[in-house]
Motif scaffolding. Structure first.
Motif, PDB file in Angstrom:
ATOM      1  N   UNK A  89       6.865 -25.809  13.210  1.00 26.72           N
ATOM      2  CA  UNK A  89       6.436 -24.501  12.693  1.00 26.72           C
ATOM      3  C   UNK A  89       6.555 -24.349  11.176  1.00 26.72           C
ATOM      4  N   UNK A  90       7.739 -24.654  10.559  1.00 29.54           N
ATOM      5  CA  UNK A  90       7.775 -24.506   9.097  1.00 29.54           C
ATOM      6  C   UNK A  90       6.761 -25.406   8.387  1.00 29.54           C
ATOM      7  N   UNK A  91       6.563 -26.630   8.889  1.00 33.97           N
ATOM      8  CA  UNK A  91       5.592 -27.535   8.262  1.00 33.97           C
ATOM      9  C   UNK A  91       4.197 -26.926   8.330  1.00 33.97           C
ATOM     10  N   UNK A  92       3.892 -26.313   9.485  1.00 34.83           N
ATOM     11  CA  UNK A  92       2.560 -25.722   9.629  1.00 34.83           C
ATOM     12  C   UNK A  92       2.369 -24.575   8.646  1.00 34.83           C
ATOM     13  N   UNK A  93       3.419 -23.784   8.433  1.00 39.12           N
ATOM     14  CA  UNK A  93       3.310 -22.668   7.492  1.00 39.12           C
ATOM     15  C   UNK A  93       3.044 -23.189   6.084  1.00 39.12           C
ATOM     16  N   UNK A  94       3.847 -24.180   5.670  1.00 41.31           N
ATOM     17  CA  UNK A  94       3.679 -24.738   4.322  1.00 41.31           C
ATOM     18  C   UNK A  94       2.261 -25.274   4.151  1.00 41.31           C
TER      19      UNK A  94
END
Lengths: 291, 318
Positions: free
Chosen positions: A65-70
């Motif tokens: 999830x954090x990677x997708x946001x970035x």
């Protein structure tokens, strides 16, 4: 049993191919842009996951999830600030050059930051194979396939059911008509690119636990994405899934039956043949630019 | 038609001949390193001109022209090492013929299916053709090419090796320029412009588009093959990786874009600027070489979509 094992391996690889390609397919379908830096975005996802895992020990699948946001933010900015400018100023064809230039820059940056060495991520549950009826399942690979399928399903539902998805599909079908209905096409393009980059990043994180990786791999992932899209069809998660699974089966099948040196040659032969015989892909509508 | 064209472009022709005279004396005037750089500029210019026959004139951007460099290089190499041992100079001549003939045949075979694709689809199909040929070159055991091939050494007139290849490439560039000029000012050339601007309309108006673009594809492939043969000899030892190079394919496009797509001066200026920039100015920055090349590509498309010639034309129009 060997044949079944080959098929099982092919399916795992295919799920990954499908997820890595779905974003590429979306951009191609909506904007007609061939994003040659797609593989570089996949590699960024892989390196972010590796970095988080090294620093904090977070499991790569939880880091998605954090990677997708970035990557969503990066992708949105990339489209609005660079690609749209290039398309406006010259032509769709030159977007190939811009994205290729960006791919070179990203690859070089990854080498500078993370060194050109091969990296791999080994989560806690790695290396405990399960045998079911003579076929060996590596839990890492099962997790990778499951994660790929869940993400693909999620994207398909977003595209089908939400407002954003509907707007993206409308713009893909007819930009002018969509604009007349009050759609901000530029914003939609940015969103599409963001979604595409986010899914590239997610596939990178999953790729990290399945295969070792290094920066030059980006070219391979871009090409894989292209083959998957041409095989399966443009712009739909279902097409990407079909194309990805087929590609996985073809590449494990070719190295099993003909020889380990030939999957790439076979992949390109199929690519060229598909472009000639059925440029719309197995699933998918004919698109205007091809002939 | 040619006579009228020569009269119309007489200033350009005069300038070219003058430049040729200057270039003929270059190896005696400058240090070997700069002869090397000049050799690279000429190689790039010749390749860019050969590419532009199809890409610039007809608007079919091939992303896999390195297929013909590799094909020509290996065909000539096999021919010379197996049949023409002991006579390197006539071997080179025969190799040029064999290499470009094979490229023409292969181009003719793939032309009909592949030229039915347009735009990005043609570009990517050519990328695929190049990759398939490279993989086959590496993996078919009959010729044992994965180990690479050592070519006969070429020496002539007591010149240093870099000067020999400098002259060979100078001749190749000049001949390619002549061919491109002849095509551009001929009936075919005007047909190609129509084809590039709108293929369906051109066809409707009676331009034999199919024949024109296939002819250009074969011509472009044969010339690229011949240049590939010279390049292979200048390397001395070739492998799949050193002649089937995707960056060759891309550079041919970049030089044209930088100079000016569809013109004759464009590819020449483009390769001069790009090679001098990347080899001389950036030669010491190996670790960030790709970063800068990529940034240049992006800037190029954003700032000069019609190339340096385009900027100059806009200036003179004002």
């Amino acid at each position: 049993v060997l044949a079944l094992q080959t098929i099982a391996d092919g399916l795992v690889l295919g799920g990954l191919y499908a997820l890595a390609a779905v974003g590429f397919s979306l951009i191609f379908g909506v904007m007609g842009v061939v994003n040659l830096s797609h593989g570089a975005l996949v590699m960024i996802g892989a390196y972010l996951a590796w970095f988080l895992w090294q620093m904090t020990g977070i499991d790569p699948l939880l880091a998605i999830p954090p990677i997708m946001v970035v990557l969503f933010v990066t992708g949105y900015a990339y489209q609005r600030l660079l690609i749209q400018l290039a398309v406006d100023r010259s032509s769709l064809l030159t977007s190939l050059l811009v994205t290729f230039g960006v791919a070179l820059m990203l690859r070089n940056t990854l080498v500078l930051v993370f060194s050109p060495d091969l990296r791999s991520i080994t989560p806690a549950y790695a290396g405990r194979p399960l045998a079911v009826g003579g076929i060996v399942f590596d839990p890492v690979r099962v997790a990778a396939l499951a994660a790929s399928l869940v993400l693909l399903w999620a994207l398909a539902s977003v595209l089908r059911r939400t407002r954003v998805g509907r707007v993206i599909r409308a713009t893909a079908q007819h930009e002018l008509a969509a604009r007349l209905c009050g759609v901000n096409a530029l914003h939609v393009y940015g969103m599409t690119f963001g979604v595409s980059a986010a899914f590239a990043g997610a596939s990178g994180a999953i790729l990290g636990i399945v295969l070792p990786f290094s920066p030059p791999d980006e070219a391979l992932w871009t090409l894989n994405a292209f083959v998957v899209v041409v095989l399966g069809g443009i712009g739909s998660p279902a097409g990407a899934l079909l194309g990805g699974l087929l590609l996985g089966l073809i590449s494990t099948g070719t190295s099993h039956l003909i020889g380990p040196a030939f999957p790439n040659a076979m992949m390109f032969l199929i690519l060229v043949a598909m472009l000639l015989l059925r440029p719309a892909g197995l699933l998918g509508n004919a698109f205007a630019g091809s002939r | 038609m040619i006579a009228a064209a020569i009269r119309q472009y007489r200033h350009w022709i005069l300038a070219t001949l003058l430049l040729l005279v200057v270039l003929a004396f270059l190896p005696f005037l400058v240090a070997p390193f700069y002869v090397r750089v000049a050799q690279l500029v000429l190689l790039s210019a010749a390749l860019a001109l050969a590419w532009t026959l199809l890409g610039g004139f007809a608007g079919y951007w091939s992303f896999g022209h390195t297929a013909f460099i590799g094909l020509g290089a290996f065909a000539a190499g096999l021919f010379e090492t197996n049949l023409m041992r002991g006579a390197p100079l006539s071997g080179l001549g025969a190799g040029l013929v064999v290499g470009s003939a094979l490229c023409a045949v292969v181009a003719a075979l793939v032309a009909w299916p592949i030229l039915r694709l347009r735009g990005i689809y043609f570009a990517v199909a050519m990328l695929g053709v190049a990759q398939v040929l490279a993989e086959l070159n590496n993996n078919i055991d009959a010729f044992n090419l994965s180990l690479g091939l050592v070519l006969p050494r070429i020496a002539a007139f007591g010149l240093r090796p870099e000067a020999v290849f400098y002259y060979l490439l100078l001749i190749a560039t000049f001949l390619t320029l002549l061919i491109a000029f002849a095509v551009k000012t001929s009936r075919t050339g005007y047909g190609l412009v129509a084809l590039r601007e709108d293929e369906d309309t051109a066809r409707m108006l009676g331009v034999p588009t199919e024949r024109f673009k296939i002819a250009m594809f074969i011509l472009s492939a044969a010339i690229t093959g011949a240049i590939g043969v010279i390049y292979a000899h200048s390397l001395g030892y070739i492998t799949t990786g050193s002649v089937y190079r995707t960056d060759f394919s891309l550079n041919m496009i970049v030089y044209n874009l930088l100079g000016g797509m569809g013109t004759l001066v464009g590819p020449l200026i483009g390769s001069l600027v790009m090679v001098v920039l990347t080899q001389v100015v950036l030669g010491r920055l190996l670790s960030i070489h790709m970063l800068i090349t990529g940034a240049l590509l992006v800037l190029l498309v954003l700032l000069a979509p019609n190339g340096l010639v385009g900027i100059w034309q806009r200036r003179s129009a004002q």
